[in-house]
Design a protein around this motif. Structure first.
Motif, PDB file in Angstrom:
ATOM      1  N   LYS A 212      34.474  32.542  40.964  1.00  0.00           N
ATOM      2  CA  LYS A 212      35.137  33.397  40.862  1.00  0.00           C
ATOM      3  C   LYS A 212      36.408  33.502  39.555  1.00  0.00           C
ATOM      4  N   ARG A 213      35.403  33.757  37.979  1.00  0.00           N
ATOM      5  CA  ARG A 213      36.047  34.133  36.932  1.00  0.00           C
ATOM      6  C   ARG A 213      37.632  34.264  37.138  1.00  0.00           C
ATOM      7  N   HIS A 214      37.966  35.374  37.201  1.00  0.00           N
ATOM      8  CA  HIS A 214      39.580  35.826  37.278  1.00  0.00           C
ATOM      9  C   HIS A 214      39.798  36.297  38.879  1.00  0.00           C
ATOM     10  N   MET A 215      41.229  36.679  39.015  1.00  0.00           N
ATOM     11  CA  MET A 215      41.639  36.984  39.588  1.00  0.00           C
ATOM     12  C   MET A 215      42.678  38.314  39.176  1.00  0.00           C
ATOM     13  N   THR A 216      43.380  39.119  40.251  1.00  0.00           N
ATOM     14  CA  THR A 216      44.528  39.525  39.555  1.00  0.00           C
ATOM     15  C   THR A 216      45.515  39.552  40.676  1.00  0.00           C
ATOM     16  N   ARG A 217      46.355  39.951  40.027  1.00  0.00           N
ATOM     17  CA  ARG A 217      48.224  40.003  40.744  1.00  0.00           C
ATOM     18  C   ARG A 217      49.372  40.546  39.982  1.00  0.00           C
ATOM     19  N   ALA A 218      49.941  40.918  41.105  1.00  0.00           N
ATOM     20  CA  ALA A 218      50.182  42.247  40.303  1.00  0.00           C
ATOM     21  C   ALA A 218      51.347  42.797  41.087  1.00  0.00           C
ATOM     22  N   VAL A 219      53.136  43.080  40.364  1.00  0.00           N
ATOM     23  CA  VAL A 219      54.244  43.453  40.251  1.00  0.00           C
ATOM     24  C   VAL A 219      54.459  44.512  40.465  1.00  0.00           C
ATOM     25  N   ARG A 220      55.535  44.819  41.249  1.00  0.00           N
ATOM     26  CA  ARG A 220      56.069  46.466  41.173  1.00  0.00           C
ATOM     27  C   ARG A 220      57.271  46.738  39.931  1.00  0.00           C
TER      28      ARG A 220
END
Length: 221
Positions: A212-220
């Protein structure tokens, strides 16, 4: 309680694949390293661990993510309970969990303690307070009364299980995230990232695990 259980097929390498979603439960390359890369590093763990920390998850599956987090919690010297809440529509039978988790001898100490007590629902393992909420997360998450410091978004592929990645559910994830809390997922699908952004997260695309080339990180915010 859920009225449907997980339906599995096993690969030659003893990796469980969901018949319902035609998707493996974890990376075909190394499920444990995938969990560490995506869900631990993606949420800046274990650096953020502190007493009272609460992890929530969409998709309990084999329990691999929970066990990985719990093992790191204990290795980090935490002695108070880690709270872990997971939302799972199609629970896996304990025998299938044991078969899948046998592939990860590094976690044997934790998987053994877990499997010795696990009967579904809630489980108190001293340094881990676990609850698996059975049923459709689109119905169960809105009525959940708690907030998580970190989310593991680990449903099956958005292409095969879009119900667990919709904008309304991402809004519920945000609504049940503590201020400054985070979420991470292996997918970088555009509609998932947009849903998280619209829900109030600051979203970053980062290198993924394995193929998988990319993943996702998220901050509220």
């Amino acid at each position: 309680m859920a009225d449907q259980r997980a339906e599995l097929t096993w690969t030659e390498d003893q990796i469980p694949v969901s018949d319902r979603f035609d998707d493996p439960y974890y990376s075909l390359q190394n499920g444990l390293e995938e969990t560490r890369h995506v869900f631990l590093a993606g949420n800046d763990l274990p650096a953020r661990f502190a007493p009272g920390f609460h992890i929530a998850e969409l998709g309990f599956g084999t329990g691999l993510n929970m066990l990985t987090a719990w093992s790191e919690w204990e290795k980090a010297g935490q002695t108070t309970p880690l709270t872990f809440t997971s939302f799972e529509a199609f629970p896996m039978e304990p025998g299938d969990m044991a078969r899948a988790l046998a592939a990860f001898p590094e976690l044997a100490s934790w998987s053994g303690r877990f499997l010795d007590q696990w009967q579904g629902g809630r489980c108190d393992l001293g340094t881990l307070h676990l609850e698996v909420v059975e049923g459709d997360a689109r119905q169960t998450l809105p009525v959940w009364k708690a907030e998580a410091d970190a989310w593991f978004l680990d449903g099956f592929s958005p292409a095969k299980n879009p119900e667990l990645w919709g904008a309304d559910l991402m809004q519920q994830v945000a609504d049940h995230t503590a201020h400054g809390g985070s979420a991470a997922t292996y997918t970088a699908a555009g509609f998932v990232r947009r849903g998280l952004e619209d829900a109030g997260f600051t979203v970053t695309r980062t290198p993924g695990y394995g193929r998988k080339r990319h993943m996702t990180r998220a901050v509220r915010k």
